[in-house]
Design an enzyme around this catalytic site. Sequence first.
Site, PDB file in Angstrom:
ATOM      1  N   CYS A 156      17.651  45.184   4.669  1.00 40.49           N
ATOM      2  CA  CYS A 156      16.245  45.627   4.321  1.00 40.49           C
ATOM      3  C   CYS A 156      15.681  44.461   3.563  1.00 40.49           C
ATOM      4  CB  CYS A 156      16.177  46.933   3.277  1.00 40.49           C
ATOM      5  SG  CYS A 156      17.148  46.544   1.919  1.00 40.49           S
TER       6      CYS A 156
ATOM      7  N   ASN B 123      17.292  44.340  -0.415  1.00 38.73           N
ATOM      8  CA  ASN B 123      18.602  44.790  -0.804  1.00 38.73           C
ATOM      9  C   ASN B 123      18.862  45.558  -2.074  1.00 38.73           C
ATOM     10  OD1 ASN B 123      21.885  42.888  -0.764  1.00 38.73           O
ATOM     11  ND2 ASN B 123      21.432  44.773   0.245  1.00 38.73           N
TER      12      ASN B 123
ATOM     13  N   CYS C 128      17.451  49.069  -2.355  1.00 36.40           N
ATOM     14  CA  CYS C 128      17.143  50.395  -2.087  1.00 36.40           C
ATOM     15  C   CYS C 128      17.690  50.915  -0.834  1.00 36.40           C
ATOM     16  CB  CYS C 128      15.571  50.665  -2.197  1.00 36.40           C
ATOM     17  SG  CYS C 128      14.763  50.337  -3.639  1.00 36.40           S
ATOM     18  N   ARG C 129      17.243  50.539   0.344  1.00 32.66           N
ATOM     19  CA  ARG C 129      17.574  51.042   1.610  1.00 32.66           C
ATOM     20  C   ARG C 129      19.081  50.433   2.193  1.00 32.66           C
ATOM     21  NH1 ARG C 129      12.237  49.717   4.637  1.00 32.66           N
ATOM     22  NH2 ARG C 129      12.453  48.047   3.084  1.00 32.66           N
ATOM     23  N   SER C 130      19.295  49.145   2.206  1.00 32.64           N
ATOM     24  CA  SER C 130      20.275  48.700   2.997  1.00 32.64           C
ATOM     25  C   SER C 130      21.415  48.797   2.052  1.00 32.64           C
ATOM     26  CB  SER C 130      20.262  47.207   3.289  1.00 32.64           C
ATOM     27  OG  SER C 130      19.900  46.200   1.983  1.00 32.64           O
TER      28      SER C 130
ATOM     29  N   ASP D  38      10.147  52.219   3.231  1.00 32.86           N
ATOM     30  CA  ASP D  38      10.363  51.545   1.977  1.00 32.86           C
ATOM     31  C   ASP D  38       9.893  52.390   0.868  1.00 32.86           C
ATOM     32  OD1 ASP D  38      10.498  50.049  -0.339  1.00 32.86           O
ATOM     33  OD2 ASP D  38       9.104  48.368   0.243  1.00 32.86           O
TER      34      ASP D  38
HETATM   35  P1  4NP Z   1      14.365  47.618  -0.127  1.00 30.40           P
HETATM   36  O1  4NP Z   1      13.236  48.090  -1.128  1.00 30.40           O
HETATM   37  O2  4NP Z   1      13.800  46.676   0.894  1.00 30.40           O
HETATM   38  O3  4NP Z   1      14.905  49.111   0.512  1.00 30.40           O
HETATM   39  O4  4NP Z   1      15.649  47.152  -1.000  1.00 30.40           O
HETATM   40  C1  4NP Z   1      12.402  47.258  -1.838  1.00 30.40           C
HETATM   41  C2  4NP Z   1      13.002  46.701  -2.917  1.00 30.40           C
HETATM   42  C3  4NP Z   1      12.111  45.618  -3.818  1.00 30.40           C
HETATM   43  C4  4NP Z   1      10.655  45.367  -3.315  1.00 30.40           C
HETATM   44  C5  4NP Z   1      10.450  46.065  -2.094  1.00 30.40           C
HETATM   45  C6  4NP Z   1      11.146  46.926  -1.267  1.00 30.40           C
HETATM   46  N1  4NP Z   1      10.180  44.484  -3.770  1.00 30.40           N
HETATM   47  O5  4NP Z   1       9.047  44.248  -3.405  1.00 30.40           O
HETATM   48  O6  4NP Z   1      10.480  44.190  -4.904  1.00 30.40           O
END
Ligand code: 4NP
Length: 162
Positions: A7, A10, A12-14, A124
């Site tokens: 993602c 790294n 939340c989703r992945s 996201d």
């Molecule tokens: P992820 O979520 O891609 O599922 O880990 C996010 C985590 C952090 C951010 C965006 C999405 N950020 O903008 O910091």
Amino acid sequence: MRVLCVCLGNICRSPTAEAVLRGLAEREAPGLITLVDSAGTAAYHVGEPPDSRSVAAAWRRGYDLSSLRARRVETADFHAFDLMLAMDRANLAALARAAPHGARARIALFLAGATALGVDEVPDPYYGSEGDFDRVLDLIEAGARRLLDRLREQAAGAASAQ
Ligand code: 4NP
């Protein structure tokens, strides 16, 4: 089969996908997946544990994310993994741009083939609500089950062709 879940951050989703895929594979398809890991296409959160909202949502369903730490996708990943599964199209495009010549890994969307869901991206949840984090779990559990089904079919097909 070695699988890297990808993602943006790294956190939340992945990492959620990593823990769900590892848990379901151990329980329901032992031996099929030999390595599961996760990484982000951005470096903002490298070294951090997963977002506490993701940890809580996963824990409610029996998955423990607490020991995971964020890292960025590296060139070596394209040679070390068989499948690199992106949570959305933006991250799929980032992987396609970063793929070195002669990469071993096939890149695809994590939800590719899970057509019954009606969506092929895991949105996201970072700026979202608790419900958005639960929705991430719903999509990832369904996508992981579908992936394991497909890998089982492939393994059965390969075995009967011998
Ligand atoms: P992820 O979520 O891609 O599922 O880990 C996010 C985590 C952090 C951010 C965006 C999405 N950020 O903008 O910091």
